[in-house]
Design a protein around this motif. Structure first.
Motif, PDB file in Angstrom:
ATOM      1  N   LEU A 181       2.520   6.046   5.719  1.00 23.99           N
ATOM      2  CA  LEU A 181       2.550   5.466   4.369  1.00 23.99           C
ATOM      3  C   LEU A 181       2.797   6.558   3.331  1.00 23.99           C
ATOM      4  O   LEU A 181       3.618   6.390   2.428  1.00 23.99           O
ATOM      5  CB  LEU A 181       1.237   4.740   4.072  1.00 23.99           C
ATOM      6  N   ALA A 182       2.119   7.686   3.477  1.00 26.89           N
ATOM      7  CA  ALA A 182       2.314   8.802   2.542  1.00 26.89           C
ATOM      8  C   ALA A 182       3.739   9.345   2.630  1.00 26.89           C
ATOM      9  O   ALA A 182       4.362   9.656   1.602  1.00 26.89           O
ATOM     10  CB  ALA A 182       1.305   9.910   2.822  1.00 26.89           C
ATOM     11  N   HIS A 183       4.285   9.449   3.837  1.00 24.62           N
ATOM     12  CA  HIS A 183       5.671   9.917   3.998  1.00 24.62           C
ATOM     13  C   HIS A 183       6.645   8.945   3.344  1.00 24.62           C
ATOM     14  O   HIS A 183       7.599   9.359   2.674  1.00 24.62           O
ATOM     15  CB  HIS A 183       6.019  10.086   5.469  1.00 24.62           C
ATOM     16  N   ALA A 184       6.439   7.642   3.546  1.00 19.38           N
ATOM     17  CA  ALA A 184       7.319   6.630   2.950  1.00 19.38           C
ATOM     18  C   ALA A 184       7.261   6.697   1.430  1.00 19.38           C
ATOM     19  O   ALA A 184       8.297   6.623   0.756  1.00 19.38           O
ATOM     20  CB  ALA A 184       6.928   5.239   3.434  1.00 19.38           C
ATOM     21  N   THR A 185       6.068   6.865   0.886  1.00 23.67           N
ATOM     22  CA  THR A 185       5.907   6.957  -0.566  1.00 23.67           C
ATOM     23  C   THR A 185       6.615   8.190  -1.114  1.00 23.67           C
ATOM     24  O   THR A 185       7.318   8.122  -2.125  1.00 23.67           O
ATOM     25  CB  THR A 185       4.413   6.974  -0.933  1.00 23.67           C
ATOM     26  N   ILE A 215       7.636  -0.170   3.231  1.00 24.33           N
ATOM     27  CA  ILE A 215       6.448   0.536   3.726  1.00 24.33           C
ATOM     28  C   ILE A 215       5.741   1.241   2.577  1.00 24.33           C
ATOM     29  O   ILE A 215       4.516   1.187   2.462  1.00 24.33           O
ATOM     30  CB  ILE A 215       6.822   1.529   4.849  1.00 24.33           C
ATOM     31  N   ALA A 216       6.504   1.886   1.711  1.00 27.85           N
ATOM     32  CA  ALA A 216       5.925   2.594   0.563  1.00 27.85           C
ATOM     33  C   ALA A 216       5.173   1.646  -0.363  1.00 27.85           C
ATOM     34  O   ALA A 216       4.193   2.037  -1.001  1.00 27.85           O
ATOM     35  CB  ALA A 216       7.005   3.338  -0.208  1.00 27.85           C
ATOM     36  N   SER A 217       5.613   0.396  -0.425  1.00 28.51           N
ATOM     37  CA  SER A 217       4.941  -0.561  -1.296  1.00 28.51           C
ATOM     38  C   SER A 217       3.801  -1.291  -0.591  1.00 28.51           C
ATOM     39  O   SER A 217       3.212  -2.197  -1.157  1.00 28.51           O
ATOM     40  CB  SER A 217       5.941  -1.559  -1.883  1.00 28.51           C
ATOM     41  N   GLY A 218       3.493  -0.875   0.643  1.00 24.75           N
ATOM     42  CA  GLY A 218       2.327  -1.405   1.333  1.00 24.75           C
ATOM     43  C   GLY A 218       2.594  -2.496   2.345  1.00 24.75           C
ATOM     44  O   GLY A 218       1.647  -3.094   2.868  1.00 24.75           O
ATOM     45  N   ALA A 219       3.853  -2.773   2.663  1.00 27.88           N
ATOM     46  CA  ALA A 219       4.170  -3.795   3.660  1.00 27.88           C
ATOM     47  C   ALA A 219       3.585  -3.388   5.016  1.00 27.88           C
ATOM     48  O   ALA A 219       3.561  -2.207   5.360  1.00 27.88           O
ATOM     49  CB  ALA A 219       5.677  -3.983   3.779  1.00 27.88           C
TER      50      ALA A 219
END
Length: 101
Positions: A37-41, A64-68
């Motif tokens: 999640l941190a990498h996607a963000t 993924i970055a938005s929490g999916a």
């Protein structure tokens, strides 16, 4: 056996963007899902991110970055980074035109 790390390699226009994570086992493990999640963000906010129209991988990274859900495994990220790399190479080979297969 070596400790597994949560790393992501993203193909940008003229370079790789690489995030090296922390071990997911051992004395001080870090959860794989939270690292991805941190990498996607971080990727989604990087100026080198994106730039390919209709790139499935970039859309998935944004999701993924938005929490999916479903973005916290190695198999998911292997698919994402391979898809991104192949889409970029196909675009470069075709001279910027979208290739239909």
């Amino acid at each position: 056996m070596a400790k597994g790390l949560v790393s992501v390699r993203y193909t940008a226009a003229d370079e790789w963007v690489i995030f090296r994570g922390d071990p997911v086992s051992g004395a001080a493990p870090h959860a794989m899902a939270s690292q991805y999640l941190a990498h996607a963000t971080a990727l989604a906010t990087d100026p080198k991110f994106g730039g390919l129209k209709a790139c499935w991988a970039d859309e998935r990274i944004r999701d993924i970055a938005s929490g999916a859900p479903g973005g916290g495994s190695r198999s998911v990220w292997t698919t994402i980074v391979a898809s991104r790399h192949l889409a970029l190479v196909a675009r470069q080979i075709s001279g910027g035109q979208l290739l239909e297969l």
